[in-house]
Design a protein around this motif. Structure first.
Motif, short mmCIF file in Angstrom:
data_model
loop_
_atom_site.label_atom_id
_atom_site.label_comp_id
_atom_site.label_asym_id
_atom_site.label_seq_id
_atom_site.Cartn_x
_atom_site.Cartn_y
_atom_site.Cartn_z
N ALA A 215 29.20 -11.07 -4.45
CA ALA A 215 29.13 -12.53 -4.52
C ALA A 215 28.19 -13.03 -3.43
CB ALA A 215 30.51 -13.15 -4.36
N LEU A 216 27.17 -13.78 -3.84
CA LEU A 216 26.22 -14.36 -2.89
C LEU A 216 26.60 -15.81 -2.65
CD1 LEU A 216 22.87 -12.94 -4.34
CD2 LEU A 216 24.48 -11.87 -2.75
N ARG A 217 26.97 -16.13 -1.44
CA ARG A 217 27.42 -17.48 -1.11
C ARG A 217 26.43 -18.12 -0.14
NH1 ARG A 217 32.72 -17.51 -2.91
NH2 ARG A 217 33.65 -15.41 -3.12
N GLY A 218 26.14 -19.39 -0.37
CA GLY A 218 25.21 -20.10 0.49
C GLY A 218 24.90 -21.48 -0.03
N HIS A 219 24.82 -21.62 -1.35
CA HIS A 219 24.59 -22.94 -1.93
C HIS A 219 25.83 -23.80 -1.78
CE1 HIS A 219 20.63 -22.43 -3.76
NE2 HIS A 219 20.98 -21.19 -4.09
N SER A 220 25.61 -25.09 -1.60
CA SER A 220 26.72 -26.02 -1.42
C SER A 220 27.03 -26.83 -2.68
CB SER A 220 26.42 -26.98 -0.26
OG SER A 220 25.24 -27.73 -0.53
N ASN A 221 26.30 -26.54 -3.75
CA ASN A 221 26.54 -27.25 -5.01
C ASN A 221 26.15 -26.32 -6.15
OD1 ASN A 221 27.08 -29.31 -6.88
ND2 ASN A 221 26.21 -30.89 -5.55
N ARG A 222 26.29 -26.78 -7.36
CA ARG A 222 26.07 -25.96 -8.55
C ARG A 222 24.68 -25.33 -8.54
NH1 ARG A 222 26.83 -29.15 -13.96
NH2 ARG A 222 29.03 -28.93 -13.31
N THR B 201 29.49 -22.52 -7.40
CA THR B 201 28.39 -22.47 -6.42
C THR B 201 28.05 -21.06 -5.98
OG1 THR B 201 29.62 -22.63 -4.31
CG2 THR B 201 29.20 -24.69 -5.51
N VAL B 202 28.70 -20.04 -6.54
CA VAL B 202 28.47 -18.65 -6.14
C VAL B 202 27.56 -17.98 -7.16
CG1 VAL B 202 29.56 -16.43 -5.63
CG2 VAL B 202 30.74 -18.57 -5.05
N VAL B 203 26.67 -17.10 -6.66
CA VAL B 203 25.85 -16.26 -7.53
C VAL B 203 26.43 -14.85 -7.46
CG1 VAL B 203 23.55 -15.33 -7.96
CG2 VAL B 203 23.81 -17.68 -7.11
N TYR B 204 26.66 -14.25 -8.63
CA TYR B 204 27.28 -12.93 -8.70
C TYR B 204 26.25 -11.90 -9.14
CZ TYR B 204 31.62 -15.61 -8.54
OH TYR B 204 32.63 -16.47 -8.17
N LEU B 205 26.21 -10.77 -8.45
CA LEU B 205 25.34 -9.65 -8.81
C LEU B 205 26.19 -8.53 -9.40
CD1 LEU B 205 22.86 -9.31 -5.80
CD2 LEU B 205 22.44 -10.33 -8.03
N TRP B 206 25.74 -8.00 -10.54
CA TRP B 206 26.48 -6.97 -11.25
C TRP B 206 25.54 -5.80 -11.56
CZ3 TRP B 206 31.65 -8.08 -12.62
CH2 TRP B 206 32.01 -9.43 -12.50
N HIS B 207 26.10 -4.61 -11.61
CA HIS B 207 25.40 -3.44 -12.15
C HIS B 207 25.69 -3.38 -13.64
CE1 HIS B 207 24.29 -1.57 -8.32
NE2 HIS B 207 25.47 -1.95 -7.86
N ALA C 92 22.76 -8.44 0.69
CA ALA C 92 21.69 -9.42 0.48
C ALA C 92 21.53 -10.31 1.71
CB ALA C 92 21.99 -10.27 -0.75
N GLU C 93 20.27 -10.65 2.00
CA GLU C 93 19.95 -11.61 3.05
C GLU C 93 19.12 -12.72 2.43
OE1 GLU C 93 17.83 -9.43 5.97
OE2 GLU C 93 19.57 -8.25 6.63
#
Length: 769
Positions: free
Chosen positions: A598-605, A575-581, A644-645
């Motif tokens: 790591a961008l966290r906020g979604h509760s599912n895939r 459920t996490v979105v990862y940002l990479w350089h 990120a916001e």
């Protein structure tokens, strides 16, 4: 059926069995008929009698010799001694015998009288073949030795159609179809003889020469099921609710049969070719008169999808199997119901009549095969042994044997007389979905989820050929910046690069899991791929994959790259979105900087991610029905962590499958399982963007893509259609129907002239837009 060029008996010790089997396979490819006790003995008959019969009726005997041929001084290995004894006992003319040395070894004295080929040496196989061709030439000058009594020949079959070339469904051109890439996912095989088979796949039908692995002709036509008329002049194909009749003598579409209200799932011609039966997901069976393409009747009674139909040998009866677990037998003369057969505890997947008996076979998801007396409706016997659903059944032409194919990856041959299992065959990697005998019974073919068609010897089940000419469901695609190359990824982990102008392709080394995302960097020098095998890989174009890759802890579900190629977003099952350089070497096959956010906020895939052209805004969406907009702020270090916001966009009532930004970054499109597409107008001055809803797809909308100029939005769905919308106001411009399964991904060519669509049917199609 073409006769074998040479009948050959192979002899080898048990220690050399693998080498003999490999040679046997190569002789099959040379159109010879090898016999080897290690593979061709029939368990129910006396082995010595079979060996004597084979030696007596052969054209050549090859004795494979190694150090194992003489385990003790002066004594031959028993396998070789038996053949040598049979040769000595044979009366004139003397048999042709050749010693094939598998390795450097001393020949036993008993074998030194015959000519020798050093098979292990350089060009040894060529020398062996030259010797056998000399034998073939000799046989042409003399009468052939009498063969053992053979069963009566089957009725003469018509010659296969003489059609050559490629043909296309006319309506595809009206949709703007430019090219099909890949033949698609194989679903059915129709065996004409032991050399030629019509393979049905998601992208159409093709007649293959199984010995040369080449297509004689191809019909480009979305298809899920097919049937061939007995005279082999007419091919019925169905890829939706309509049935298309093709003339195989001229490659012309004869007409469309329209009468079902849902997708056609099964087809069968009557024995005289006058009638065609069709079953459908609408639970009905339709009966058609082929001559004038008139529907004679609609047979109702099933309460679920009709999975299979079959005519009895005399055309008096029609059987239909269904997911409602029943089999119905109808009289064709008045279309009345004769019997309803109940006994299976799972969906009936396939029904087939014996050619010369009033017997009906049925396969089911309950893992059993049942034999029924068609006239009385009584069950005769049941075959148990499969550990998975039985997907297909087929009688041998004589009706004495039955083949069954299953989800357990096996094929089983059964003897009808006593219900005994004769053979258990393995070869497919995964489910076996279809099976068909040649009219002579000398061979049968199978097709599986591994997208191979395999040819087997009819009596013994010996493997003869493997045809790998089809593609798995396509899960991802991406155009290179110049538009000359298209990359596609499939559920089997394979990645192909296609030349858009020619349709030529090359295969890149595969991931070990389904491809879930592809993207080129900004100059097209590197292709990035992500997979359910948890890895990200870099592919220089052209070139081999670099050693540098990224491995995550969970399967990677989607990926997005900023237009400048400097930042990468990945989403995984956690459920996490990862940002990479991306580092400076990424364009040359480099990797990612391991300092990520790591961008966290979604509760599912999370199922889809997309950057705006500026790379400062990221959209993410998935199974929690929400869309999130993340404003990306760079840290003080260019390669340091991001900040990120996010803003949450709500509106979809089911999971969101795909997100995409318009080229100007002012519009976000989202597609969901609620059958809607939403257009969100993005403004830095509005905290909560408003959306417009586009409706038209039947079922889930699975993918979308904006044209390079932003004026057009393309959407694809589980209803097998592609829809083109005007982005400014959501007006529907065009509907394209050309696939035979759900659309999985869409991509516009960079110049906007072509739209590529990929489907679960295994094909990629290019459309002029």
């Amino acid at each position: 059926m073409t006769l074998p060029l040479l009948r050959v008996v192979l002899c080898a010790t048990s220690a050399d069995e693998s080498a003999a089997l490999a040679l046997r396979q190569r002789l099959f490819i040379e159109r010879m008929q090898p016999w080897f006790a290690g593979a061709d003995l029939i368990s129910t008959q006396d082995p010595q009698t079979q060996l004597a019969s084979a030696v007596r009726s052969t054209d050549a005997i090859l004795i494979c010799c190694s150090r194992h041929a003489q385990p003790h001084p002066g004594k031959l290995a028993p396998e070789i001694a038996s053949v040598v004894g049979l040769i000595a006992a044979q009366s004139d003319p003397a048999p042709f015998v050749l010693i094939v040395k598998l390795e450097e070894c001393d020949l036993p004295e008993q074998l030194r009288a015959w000519p020798v080929v050093d098979f292990y040496a350089d060009r040894g196989y060529e020398r062996l073949m030259r010797t056998l061709w000399v034998r073939i030439s000799e046989l042409k000058k003399e009468s052939r030795k009498p063969r053992p009594p053979a069963p009566a020949a089957p009725p003469e079959q018509p010659a296969p159609p003489g059609l050559h070339g490629s043909f296309s469904l006319p309506v595809l051109a009206r949709y703007g179809h430019a090219r099909r890439l890949g033949r698609g996912t194989a679903s059915q095989v129709l065996l004409l003889d032991d050399e030629r088979a019509i393979v049905i796949a998601g992208g159409g039908a093709a007649l293959f020469d199984l010995y040369r692995d080449t297509a004689v002709w191809e019909i480009d036509c979305p298809v899920r099921c097919a049937a061939l008329s007995p005279d082999q002049h007419c091919l019925a194909l169905a890829g939706g609710a309509a049935i298309m009749l093709w003339d195989l003598r001229e490659g012309k579409l004869l007409g469309l049969l329209q009468g079902h209200t849902a997708a056609v799932t099964t087809l069968a011609f009557a024995g005289d070719g006058s009638l065609l039966a069709s079953g459908s997901a609408d639970s009905a069976v339709c009966l058609w008169r082929v001559a004038d393409q008139v529907k004679l009747d609609t047979l109702t009674g099933h309460t679920d999808t009709v999975t299979s139909v079959a005519f009895s040998p005399n055309n008096a009866l029609l059987a239909s199997g269904s997911e409602d677990r029943s089999i119905r037998i109808w009289r064709t003369i008045d279309r009345s119901l004769l019997h309803t057969l109940a006994g299976h505890t799972g969906a009936v997947t396939n029904v087939a009549f014996a050619a010369e008996r009033a017997l009906l076979a049925s396969g089911s998801r309950d893992r059993t095969v049942r034999i029924w007396h068609a006239e009385t409706g009584k069950e005769a016997m049941a075959f148990c042994g499969h550990t998975g659903a039985v997907a297909a059944v087929a009688f041998a032409p004589g009706g004495d044997r039955l083949a069954s194919a299953s989800d357990d990856g096996t094929i089983r041959l059964w003897r009808i007389a006593d219900g005994a299992q004769m053979r258990l065959l393995r070869g497919h990697r995964g489910d076996v979905t279809g099976i068909a005998f040649a009219p002579s019974g000398a061979a049968f073919a199978s097709v599986g989820r591994d997208n191979t068609v395999r040819l087997w010897q009819g009596e013994t089940g010996t493997p003869l050929r493997v045809l790998e000419a089809h593609t798995n469901p396509v899960t991802s695609l991406a155009f290179a910046p110049g538009g000359a190359l298209l990359a596609t990824g499939a559920s089997d982990g394979r990645i192909r690069l296609w030349e858009v102008d020619t349709g030529a392709s090359r295969l890149l080394a595969a991931h070990s899991g389904s491809i879930t995302g592809l993207t080129f960097d900004h100059d097209g020098g590197t292709l990035l791929s992500v997979s359910a095998d948890r890895t990200l890989r870099f592919w220089p174009i052209p070139g081999e994959p670099t050693q540098n890759s990224l491995t995550m802890n969970e399967p990677i579900r989607c990926m997005a790259l900023t237009p400048d190629g400097k930042r990468l977003a990945l989403a995984t099952d956690d459920t996490v979105v990862y940002l990479w350089h991306l580092d400076a070497g990424a364009e040359a096959g480099g990797g990612v900087v391991q300092d990520h956010t790591a961008l966290r906020g979604h509760s599912n895939r999370v199922r889809s991610v997309a950057f705006t052209p500026s790379g400062t805004l990221l959209a993410t969406a998935g199974d929690d029905t929400t869309v999130r907009l993340w404003r990306i702020f760079m840290g003080r270090r260019s390669a340091g962590p991001f900040r990120a916001e996010s803003t949450v966009l709500r509106g979809h009532s089911n999971r969101v499958q795909s997100v995409a930004f318009a080229p100007d970054g002012a519009t976000l499109a989202t597609a969901g399982d609620d059958a809607t597409v939403r257009l969100w107008r993005i403004s830095m001055y509005e905290a909560a963007p408003k959306s417009a809803t586009l409706r038209g797809h039947i079922g889930a909308v699975t993918c979308l893509a904006f044209a390079p100029d932003g004026a057009t939005l393309a959407t694809g769905g589980q209803d097998w259609t592609i829809r083109l919308w005007r982005s400014a106001d959501g007006h529907l411009l065009h509907v394209i129907a050309g696939h035979s399964a759900a659309i999985t991904c869409l991509a516009f060519e960079p110049n906007g002239k072509l739209l590529a669509s990929a489907s679960s049917d295994g094909t990629v199609r290019l459309w002029r837009v």
